[in-house]
Design an enzyme around this catalytic site. Structure first.
Site, PDB file in Angstrom:
ATOM      1  N   HIS A 100       0.850  -1.196   0.000  1.00 29.91           N
ATOM      2  CA  HIS A 100       0.000   0.000   0.000  1.00 29.91           C
ATOM      3  C   HIS A 100       0.890   1.252   0.000  1.00 29.91           C
ATOM      4  O   HIS A 100       1.933   1.272   0.647  1.00 29.91           O
ATOM      5  CB  HIS A 100      -0.915  -0.018   1.220  1.00 29.91           C
ATOM      6  N   GLU A 150      -4.223   2.397  -7.330  1.00 29.79           N
ATOM      7  CA  GLU A 150      -4.527   3.447  -6.355  1.00 29.79           C
ATOM      8  C   GLU A 150      -3.649   4.677  -6.616  1.00 29.79           C
ATOM      9  O   GLU A 150      -2.553   4.781  -6.053  1.00 29.79           O
ATOM     10  CB  GLU A 150      -4.269   2.931  -4.940  1.00 29.79           C
TER      11      GLU A 150
HETATM   12  P1  PGA Z   1      -9.595   5.988   0.542  1.00 28.80           P
HETATM   13  O1  PGA Z   1      -8.383   4.936   0.712  1.00 28.80           O
HETATM   14  O2  PGA Z   1     -10.781   5.189   0.044  1.00 28.80           O
HETATM   15  O3  PGA Z   1      -9.807   6.545   1.910  1.00 28.80           O
HETATM   16  O4  PGA Z   1      -9.161   6.988  -0.448  1.00 28.80           O
HETATM   17  C1  PGA Z   1      -8.153   3.920  -0.200  1.00 28.80           C
HETATM   18  C2  PGA Z   1      -6.941   3.143   0.210  1.00 28.80           C
HETATM   19  O5  PGA Z   1      -6.001   3.737   0.750  1.00 28.80           O
HETATM   20  O6  PGA Z   1      -6.851   1.915   0.030  1.00 28.80           O
END
Ligand code: PGA
Length: 222
Positions: A100, A150
């Site tokens: 992540h 992401e």
């Molecule tokens: P968020 O986070 O939905 O709060 O933007 C997504 C993530 O970090 O996996």
């Protein structure tokens, strides 16, 4: 069609086990309700969606949750503070988030990420590799892993990636199973699936509010 994967990343929340239990149970009850409110929905729901909840490690056993937020690459040994893939498997976890961006920002390298994916695959768990560029996809991994696109600017900011931009990325990721993550909410969730072509969602902030999280599940499932 493969099932959609809706993944909740609770990050370092909530502060107490009692709150974690409340959140987990209300999501569980809510899913039951979605499945039961229509005679054909139960079948449709199970065929269409799988929900994964990734709470902090310390809540995993109490909740019997099916997802973890990270793990180490060795299965046992002198690695103070680490949690192994085998330990996660042993308590019923099925999916593990790897790499992540919040971990990368705090020092996790692609070399570490690579070792983690391999270790997770080796024990038969499913890694969800978080990336924000296609160039971050490792080339030497044997086995099926899930990608989560992401874009860093969209994580926790309330500024989701545009559907058009995410769609381009989705296309370039070829045949991989790819989730979208970054400021997903009940308003935009369905577009990432139906317009951009993602196979699921990775949800941070909105997964801490059971009502909003259930709205997202309902919107994409039915
Ligand atoms: P968020 O986070 O939905 O709060 O933007 C997504 C993530 O970090 O996996």
């Amino acid at each position: 069609m493969k099932k959609l994967l809706i993944v909740a990343n609770w990050k370092m929340n909530p502060e107490r086990l009692t709150q974690a239990k409340l959140l987990f149970n209300s999501v569980k009850q809510g899913i039951k309700k979605i499945r039961n409110t229509h005679p054909n929905r139960n079948q449709r729901f199970s065929n269409r969606v799988e929900v994964v909840i990734c709470p902090p490690f310390v809540y995993l056993s109490a909740l019997k949750a099916n997802g973890a937020q990270d793990c180490f690459w060795e299965n046992k040994g002198a690695y103070t503070g680490e949690i192994s893939p085998l330990m996660l498997k042993d308590i019923g976890v099925k999916y593990v988030l790897i790499g992540h961006s919040e971990r990368r920002a705090r020092g996790e390298t692609f070399e570490m990420i690579n070792k983690k994916i391999k270790a997770v695959l080796k024990v038969g768990l499913k890694p969800i590799l978080c990336i924000d560029k296609l160039s971050q996809i490792p080339k030497d991994i044997q086995g099926n892993y899930i990608l989560a696109y992401e874009p860093v600017f969209a994580i926790g900011t309330g500024k989701p990636c545009s559907v058009e931009r995410s769609k381009k990325m989705r296309k370039n990721a070829d045949n991989n199973f790819v989730l979208y993550g970054g400021s997903v909410n009940s308003q935009n969730a369905k577009d990432y699936i139906e317009k951009a072509g993602f196979q699921g969602l990775l949800i941070g902030g909105a997964s801490l509010n059971s009502k909003e999280f259930l709205r997202i599940i309902k919107n994409v499932a039915i």
